[in-house]
Structures are given as C-alpha cells and as structure tokens.
Scaffold this active site. Structure first.
Site, short mmCIF file in Angstrom:
data_model
loop_
_atom_site.label_atom_id
_atom_site.label_comp_id
_atom_site.label_asym_id
_atom_site.label_seq_id
_atom_site.Cartn_x
_atom_site.Cartn_y
_atom_site.Cartn_z
N PRO A 2 0.81 -1.22 0.00
CA PRO A 2 0.00 0.00 0.00
C PRO A 2 0.83 1.26 0.00
O PRO A 2 1.70 1.44 0.85
CB PRO A 2 -0.79 -0.10 1.30
CG PRO A 2 -0.23 -1.27 2.05
CD PRO A 2 1.00 -1.69 1.37
N GLU A 3 0.59 2.09 -0.94
CA GLU A 3 1.13 3.45 -0.93
C GLU A 3 -0.03 4.39 -0.63
O GLU A 3 -1.13 3.95 -0.34
CB GLU A 3 1.79 3.78 -2.27
CG GLU A 3 2.98 2.88 -2.54
CD GLU A 3 3.82 3.36 -3.71
OE1 GLU A 3 3.93 4.59 -3.91
OE2 GLU A 3 4.36 2.51 -4.43
#
Length: 271
Positions: A2-3
């Site tokens: 996840p960014e």
DNA sequence: ATGCGGACCTGTTAGC
DNA sequence: TGCTAACAGGTCCGCA
C-alpha cells in the site's frame, strides 16, 4: 503493497463502518507486529465510540472519543470489514469488534504493519511529528521541494521517498511522477531547478489523484475494504514495465536499483 | 546534517 | 517437478 492512494482507498472503505460505532472488544491474536501492540490500545478502545478515520502519510488514524489509535499497513497489510465473530485466517492479527455486528480486521503476512496508541494529539506522536507536507495539500509545492534539496546529492528518486520531504509518496508513484515530470531518477536532488520542481510537484499531485480515482494500484494483492482490487496498474507508465515500450517515445523502459529500491524510467524522456 | 545499509517477516515467482 | 534465490508496494534506526 500500500502506498498513499491505497491507504486512502482503504480509509474511504472503512470509514462508514468505523465512524459512530462502539468498540465491544479488541481481539489481538499476534501482538508482535513491527512493534508490539501496546495493551493501552485495547484498554482505551474497549467500550469507546469511534469518531472516524483520518490519514496522515500512510498512517491511518482511528479516532475515538478517548484518543486515537495509529495504524500502519506496512508492506503487506490490509483492513477488511468482516462480520463480528467470523473465523480468522493465519495472518489476521487483530480485530476491532463493533457493537454493530461488524468488525475491522487487520491482515498482514509480513507483519511490517503496526498498531500504536497516539493519545489525544496523535500528530505529535514521534512517528508523525517530523513528517513533511501532505502531497495533496497546498503547502506542498515546487518551492518546498527546491528549498529542502539545496546542496543535497542524494538521487531525486530517493529524496522523494523520504518521509520528511513528502509524506507518503511510495516507490511506485515516485517512479511515475518522475516520468511525468521527465526527470531522471538518479539526478542529484540539489541540481534540479525550481521550475522543474514545480512541474514535479504537479506531477506528484496528478499521479496520486489519478490513482485514488482508480481505487489504487493492484499489482499482486492489494484489495480495498471489500476485497476488491484497484485499477491504476493499467495506467502505470513505467513501474513494473521493464523492457516494454515508453508510451511516449517507444524507447525501452529500464529498471535500476536506486537506494535499494527498484526504479523504472525512460532514458530517452527523462533527463 | 547527510546518506547509506540493515533490520523486521512471509509469500510468490523466476531460474536452474 | 522440485529446490533455491531473488524480489516485493514501508520506513525506522544505527552507523560512518
């Protein structure tokens, strides 16, 4: 995994379930995540009413009337909304069980995620206090990037990934933004003109905004709070496209390790 | 102050 | 087919 866009997608997905719900209890099955989950989290949250979910960089702030828990998804973490009491899998490390009959479940094979107690003023927590501006906020702009980079020889790609410079810009979107701004990822941060930094700041805003609109990027396993993938991978220009054609000039996209992270770029378009 | 490398941990994929 | 090595979206920390 996840960014920032994926974390924001998660935030939007879990907010309706969390906001206004009362925590019946907290189930911790694996306390030893990146840092051990402090027992204070369970103590404070049990019986508390949740107010909402905010995001700072890639941290999710689970706000209750008694203070805020700070959650991070690490590399492989995700939140899903499940029915209270549903059977946990091997990597389901904790649940916040609500009196609504739903639960917020944290899953993380690699255990790089975390859950900490941030008290009444979570932004003053050690992990959050030194963060740079949010890339989608007005304080983030070319002048800021220029000012912070003066005299620095670090590769601009690595510079963009420092939390104190930009909050929450990750490996995928750093490559993508540099491509959009036509800047070579290994260029020294201190040798980039203000004008180019202005273009870069706009590129960062653009790529993050586009990715949020698409529900994030699913390369291997990102899923939102309902288990659905994000669709931004289809719009990636360089990331994970080694050997494929640049969409602009048809040169081959290269991969190179910069600061121990894979970086992708077009040698022809980016200088 | 800056910048680098190691650390945390597991799963998936590429290569022999 | 099976084993091994490389690699993965994060980021803190200690050291030079």
């Amino acid at each position: 995994m996840p960014e920032l866009p994926e974390v924001e997608t998660t935030r939007r997905g879990i907010e309706p379930t969390v906001a206004g719900a009362r925590v019946e209890h907290v189930v911790v099955r694996e306390r030893r995540l990146r840092w051990a989950i402090p027992r204070e989290v369970e103590r404070k949250l049990t019986g508390a009413t949740m107010l909402g979910v905010r995001r700072r960089a890639k941290y999710l702030l689970l706000e209750s009337e008694r203070g805020t828990a700070i959650a991070h998804l690490g590399m492989s973490g995700s939140f899903t909304v499940v029915a209270a009491g549903s059977k946990p899998g091997a990597h389901d490390h904790y649940d916040l069980v609500f009196d609504s009959g739903k639960a917020l479940r944290f899953t993380d094979p690699r255990k790089f995620g975390s859950l900490l107690w941030g008290g009444r003023d979570p932004l003053r927590h050690k992990l959050l206090a030194e963060l740079g501006p949010e890339p989608l906020s007005a304080e983030f702009n070319g002048a800021w990037l220029k000012e912070r980079s003066l005299g620095r020889r670090i590769a601009v790609k690595s510079y963009l990934m420092m939390p104190a410079v930009v909050a929450g810009l990750g490996n995928i979107y750093a490559s993508e933004a540099l491509y959009r701004a036509r800047i070579h990822p290994r260029r020294a941060a201190g040798r980039i003109a203000l004008r180019r930094y202005e273009v870069l700041a706009e590129a960062i805003r653009g790529v993050l905004g586009d990715a949020i609109k698409a529900g994030g990027t699913t390369l291997r396993d990102f899923a939102d709070a309902r288990g659905r993938p994000g669709y931004f991978a289809q719009q990636l220009d360089v990331y994970d496209r080694e050997g494929l054609d640049c969409r602009s000039c048809n040169a081959e996209i290269r991969r190179r390790v910069i600061g121990q992270r894979s970086s992708y770029y077009c040698v022809n378009c980016q200088r």
